[in-house]
Design a protein around this motif. Structure first.
Motif, PDB file in Angstrom:
ATOM      1  N   SER A 203      -2.772  -8.914  -0.308  1.00 24.03           N
ATOM      2  CA  SER A 203      -3.694  -8.465   0.750  1.00 24.03           C
ATOM      3  C   SER A 203      -3.837  -6.959   0.776  1.00 24.03           C
ATOM      4  O   SER A 203      -4.065  -6.357   1.826  1.00 24.03           O
ATOM      5  CB  SER A 203      -3.221  -8.967   2.125  1.00 24.03           C
ATOM      6  OG  SER A 203      -3.134 -10.368   2.132  1.00 24.03           O
ATOM      7  N   ARG A 204      -3.724  -6.364  -0.404  1.00 25.95           N
ATOM      8  CA  ARG A 204      -3.857  -4.917  -0.533  1.00 25.95           C
ATOM      9  C   ARG A 204      -4.710  -4.609  -1.767  1.00 25.95           C
ATOM     10  O   ARG A 204      -4.201  -4.091  -2.771  1.00 25.95           O
ATOM     11  CB  ARG A 204      -2.471  -4.260  -0.657  1.00 25.95           C
ATOM     12  CG  ARG A 204      -1.581  -4.435   0.591  1.00 25.95           C
ATOM     13  CD  ARG A 204      -0.132  -4.134   0.266  1.00 25.95           C
ATOM     14  NE  ARG A 204       0.721  -4.126   1.450  1.00 25.95           N
ATOM     15  CZ  ARG A 204       1.292  -5.207   1.972  1.00 25.95           C
ATOM     16  NH1 ARG A 204       1.101  -6.404   1.400  1.00 25.95           N
ATOM     17  NH2 ARG A 204       2.055  -5.126   3.048  1.00 25.95           N
ATOM     18  N   PRO A 205      -6.004  -4.901  -1.699  1.00 22.18           N
ATOM     19  CA  PRO A 205      -6.879  -4.673  -2.857  1.00 22.18           C
ATOM     20  C   PRO A 205      -7.003  -3.197  -3.198  1.00 22.18           C
ATOM     21  O   PRO A 205      -6.960  -2.334  -2.310  1.00 22.18           O
ATOM     22  CB  PRO A 205      -8.216  -5.259  -2.413  1.00 22.18           C
ATOM     23  CG  PRO A 205      -8.156  -5.290  -0.926  1.00 22.18           C
ATOM     24  CD  PRO A 205      -6.728  -5.487  -0.558  1.00 22.18           C
ATOM     25  N   THR A 206      -7.143  -2.926  -4.472  1.00 25.19           N
ATOM     26  CA  THR A 206      -7.170  -1.537  -4.935  1.00 25.19           C
ATOM     27  C   THR A 206      -8.301  -0.736  -4.323  1.00 25.19           C
ATOM     28  O   THR A 206      -8.164   0.463  -4.076  1.00 25.19           O
ATOM     29  CB  THR A 206      -7.238  -1.475  -6.467  1.00 25.19           C
ATOM     30  OG1 THR A 206      -7.131  -0.109  -6.885  1.00 25.19           O
ATOM     31  CG2 THR A 206      -8.550  -2.068  -7.004  1.00 25.19           C
ATOM     32  N   GLU A 207      -9.439  -1.360  -4.039  1.00 22.22           N
ATOM     33  CA  GLU A 207     -10.570  -0.628  -3.461  1.00 22.22           C
ATOM     34  C   GLU A 207     -10.199  -0.043  -2.102  1.00 22.22           C
ATOM     35  O   GLU A 207     -10.548   1.106  -1.802  1.00 22.22           O
ATOM     36  CB  GLU A 207     -11.787  -1.554  -3.311  1.00 22.22           C
ATOM     37  CG  GLU A 207     -12.367  -2.068  -4.616  1.00 22.22           C
ATOM     38  CD  GLU A 207     -11.601  -3.251  -5.175  1.00 22.22           C
ATOM     39  OE1 GLU A 207     -11.862  -3.617  -6.333  1.00 22.22           O
ATOM     40  OE2 GLU A 207     -10.739  -3.811  -4.446  1.00 22.22           O
ATOM     41  N   GLN A 208      -9.476  -0.818  -1.308  1.00 19.79           N
ATOM     42  CA  GLN A 208      -9.083  -0.322   0.008  1.00 19.79           C
ATOM     43  C   GLN A 208      -7.994   0.738  -0.095  1.00 19.79           C
ATOM     44  O   GLN A 208      -8.004   1.727   0.648  1.00 19.79           O
ATOM     45  CB  GLN A 208      -8.617  -1.484   0.884  1.00 19.79           C
ATOM     46  CG  GLN A 208      -9.744  -2.359   1.395  1.00 19.79           C
ATOM     47  CD  GLN A 208      -9.281  -3.259   2.518  1.00 19.79           C
ATOM     48  OE1 GLN A 208      -8.308  -3.987   2.393  1.00 19.79           O
ATOM     49  NE2 GLN A 208      -9.988  -3.221   3.628  1.00 19.79           N
ATOM     50  N   ILE A 209      -7.053   0.526  -0.995  1.00 16.84           N
ATOM     51  CA  ILE A 209      -5.995   1.532  -1.179  1.00 16.84           C
ATOM     52  C   ILE A 209      -6.592   2.857  -1.612  1.00 16.84           C
ATOM     53  O   ILE A 209      -6.240   3.928  -1.085  1.00 16.84           O
ATOM     54  CB  ILE A 209      -4.955   1.042  -2.206  1.00 16.84           C
ATOM     55  CG1 ILE A 209      -4.163  -0.140  -1.636  1.00 16.84           C
ATOM     56  CG2 ILE A 209      -4.000   2.180  -2.587  1.00 16.84           C
ATOM     57  CD1 ILE A 209      -3.169  -0.742  -2.599  1.00 16.84           C
ATOM     58  N   GLN A 210      -7.524   2.799  -2.557  1.00 11.84           N
ATOM     59  CA  GLN A 210      -8.130   4.036  -3.034  1.00 11.84           C
ATOM     60  C   GLN A 210      -9.002   4.689  -1.962  1.00 11.84           C
ATOM     61  O   GLN A 210      -9.117   5.923  -1.913  1.00 11.84           O
ATOM     62  CB  GLN A 210      -8.929   3.757  -4.305  1.00 11.84           C
ATOM     63  CG  GLN A 210      -8.042   3.345  -5.478  1.00 11.84           C
ATOM     64  CD  GLN A 210      -8.789   3.274  -6.793  1.00 11.84           C
ATOM     65  OE1 GLN A 210      -9.321   4.271  -7.265  1.00 11.84           O
ATOM     66  NE2 GLN A 210      -8.816   2.094  -7.397  1.00 11.84           N
ATOM     67  N   ALA A 211      -9.607   3.879  -1.099  1.00 10.69           N
ATOM     68  CA  ALA A 211     -10.393   4.437   0.007  1.00 10.69           C
ATOM     69  C   ALA A 211      -9.478   5.172   0.984  1.00 10.69           C
ATOM     70  O   ALA A 211      -9.811   6.265   1.472  1.00 10.69           O
ATOM     71  CB  ALA A 211     -11.152   3.324   0.723  1.00 10.69           C
ATOM     72  N   VAL A 212      -8.320   4.596   1.265  1.00 13.79           N
ATOM     73  CA  VAL A 212      -7.345   5.255   2.137  1.00 13.79           C
ATOM     74  C   VAL A 212      -6.891   6.570   1.520  1.00 13.79           C
ATOM     75  O   VAL A 212      -6.856   7.618   2.184  1.00 13.79           O
ATOM     76  CB  VAL A 212      -6.129   4.340   2.394  1.00 13.79           C
ATOM     77  CG1 VAL A 212      -5.007   5.102   3.105  1.00 13.79           C
ATOM     78  CG2 VAL A 212      -6.537   3.123   3.221  1.00 13.79           C
ATOM     79  N   ASN A 213      -6.548   6.544   0.255  1.00 14.05           N
ATOM     80  CA  ASN A 213      -6.063   7.754  -0.413  1.00 14.05           C
ATOM     81  C   ASN A 213      -7.121   8.853  -0.474  1.00 14.05           C
ATOM     82  O   ASN A 213      -6.796  10.042  -0.382  1.00 14.05           O
ATOM     83  CB  ASN A 213      -5.569   7.411  -1.818  1.00 14.05           C
ATOM     84  CG  ASN A 213      -4.241   6.669  -1.798  1.00 14.05           C
ATOM     85  OD1 ASN A 213      -3.470   6.782  -0.852  1.00 14.05           O
ATOM     86  ND2 ASN A 213      -3.976   5.895  -2.843  1.00 14.05           N
ATOM     87  N   ALA A 214      -8.385   8.457  -0.623  1.00 12.02           N
ATOM     88  CA  ALA A 214      -9.467   9.446  -0.630  1.00 12.02           C
ATOM     89  C   ALA A 214      -9.566  10.137   0.733  1.00 12.02           C
ATOM     90  O   ALA A 214      -9.765  11.361   0.820  1.00 12.02           O
ATOM     91  CB  ALA A 214     -10.791   8.776  -0.982  1.00 12.02           C
ATOM     92  N   LEU A 215      -9.419   9.356   1.798  1.00 12.18           N
ATOM     93  CA  LEU A 215      -9.431   9.939   3.137  1.00 12.18           C
ATOM     94  C   LEU A 215      -8.211  10.846   3.348  1.00 12.18           C
ATOM     95  O   LEU A 215      -8.319  11.903   3.974  1.00 12.18           O
ATOM     96  CB  LEU A 215      -9.453   8.828   4.189  1.00 12.18           C
ATOM     97  CG  LEU A 215     -10.749   8.011   4.267  1.00 12.18           C
ATOM     98  CD1 LEU A 215     -10.557   6.780   5.146  1.00 12.18           C
ATOM     99  CD2 LEU A 215     -11.897   8.867   4.792  1.00 12.18           C
ATOM    100  N   TYR A 216      -7.081  10.441   2.826  1.00  7.14           N
ATOM    101  CA  TYR A 216      -5.876  11.270   2.911  1.00  7.14           C
ATOM    102  C   TYR A 216      -6.108  12.634   2.259  1.00  7.14           C
ATOM    103  O   TYR A 216      -5.701  13.669   2.805  1.00  7.14           O
ATOM    104  CB  TYR A 216      -4.699  10.577   2.210  1.00  7.14           C
ATOM    105  CG  TYR A 216      -4.041   9.439   2.957  1.00  7.14           C
ATOM    106  CD1 TYR A 216      -4.392   9.117   4.262  1.00  7.14           C
ATOM    107  CD2 TYR A 216      -3.047   8.676   2.343  1.00  7.14           C
ATOM    108  CE1 TYR A 216      -3.775   8.073   4.927  1.00  7.14           C
ATOM    109  CE2 TYR A 216      -2.421   7.637   3.009  1.00  7.14           C
ATOM    110  CZ  TYR A 216      -2.788   7.337   4.300  1.00  7.14           C
ATOM    111  OH  TYR A 216      -2.175   6.308   4.951  1.00  7.14           O
TER     112      TYR A 216
END
Length: 276
Positions: A203-216
């Protein structure tokens, strides 16, 4: 007239035993009131504990809490959250001036290996398995600031995704965490680790993880004391997911994964003169 009043009082309470019982009762009331006042002061220091709740327990509701998004309240998590935080309170004097590692199970999982990974550097593990960005936010005062850390290594956000939080919600909470740390000490070094790759199976798809990291990355531009460590690329298997060789359950690093992470952290810590 006052003499008559004193005589009446003496006649009513002439029994020495009765007077002593009254004295003892009044003393007990005063001591109980003082204890209750002290307990209320402790709760007000925490700021989030409701009446009857432990200072280190998860607040029973989200009402009045900073941030937004999920705070986990599964029974196992509540027990773990309170027990770990209570134990840290007991050792707070020992942990003074440590480099605090703050986050979720990936931080907690380092366990006793944290000292060995960074020889000569005083460390304090403040990871709680299952924690979210909002959970970290509401425990900063007692778990981090009370230790007067020399630096903070932060990794958080993956569990928010499992709970369905939007990347923007996670990033907003992390910004509040960074603001709180900066307010506590605007010069304290922060080593900020990107959310590590996982898998859609978790339940942790790469698209969402990368979106979070971009915001970080955008947020970190406003915090000059923060050093970003790209722990996503460090563990990316080339397809945006974790490698089974380093993350057997596609979520938590194994010994090989922790060794690789430590190797990436050491140059940053040396550059900040936190370790030799």
């Amino acid at each position: 007239k006052s003499g008559y009043m004193l005589d009446d009082f003496y006649n009513q309470y002439h029994s020495e035993g009765r007077i002593m019982r009254i004295y003892s009762t009044l003393k007990a009331v005063i001591l109980t009131s003082a204890f209750c006042l002290f307990a209320l002061l402790l709760q007000s220091e925490n700021g989030f504990a409701a009446e009857g709740e432990s200072q280190f327990a998860i607040p029973s509701t989200n009402e009045g809490l900073p941030g937004e998004g999920p705070i986990r309240r599964y029974e196992w998590f509540q027990n773990l959250w309170e027990s770990r935080r209570s134990s840290w309170f007991e050792s707070i004097e020992i942990d003074q001036g440590a480099v605090v590692f703050l986050g979720d199970s990936i931080i907690q999982g380092w366990g006793e290996g944290l000292d060995a990974a960074f020889p000569g550097m005083k460390v304090a593990n403040r990871g709680i398995s299952g924690d979210t960005s909002r959970g970290v936010l509401i425990r900063l005062e007692e778990d981090v600031f009370a230790a007067n850390p020399s630096a903070v290594v932060l990794l958080i956000g993956t569990n928010d995704l499992e709970e369905g939080a939007a990347p923007e919600v996670i990033a907003n909470n992390v910004q509040l965490i960074l603001e709180a740390i900066s307010k506590f000490n605007p010069e304290i070094p922060i080593i900020f680790c990107d959310v590590m790759p996982s898998s859609s199976q978790m339940s942790r798809p790469t698209e969402q993880i990368q979106a979070v990291n971009a915001l970080y990355r955008n947020i970190l531009q406003n915090y000059p004391q923060a050093t970003r460590l790209d722990t996503f690329s460090l563990f990316d298997n080339g397809e945006g997911n974790a490698s089974l060789n380093e993350f057997p359950d596609l979520l938590h690093p194994n010994e090989l994964g922790y060794a690789k992470w430590a190797e990436a952290l050491r140059p940053v810590l040396r550059q900040l003169e936190l370790m030799m």
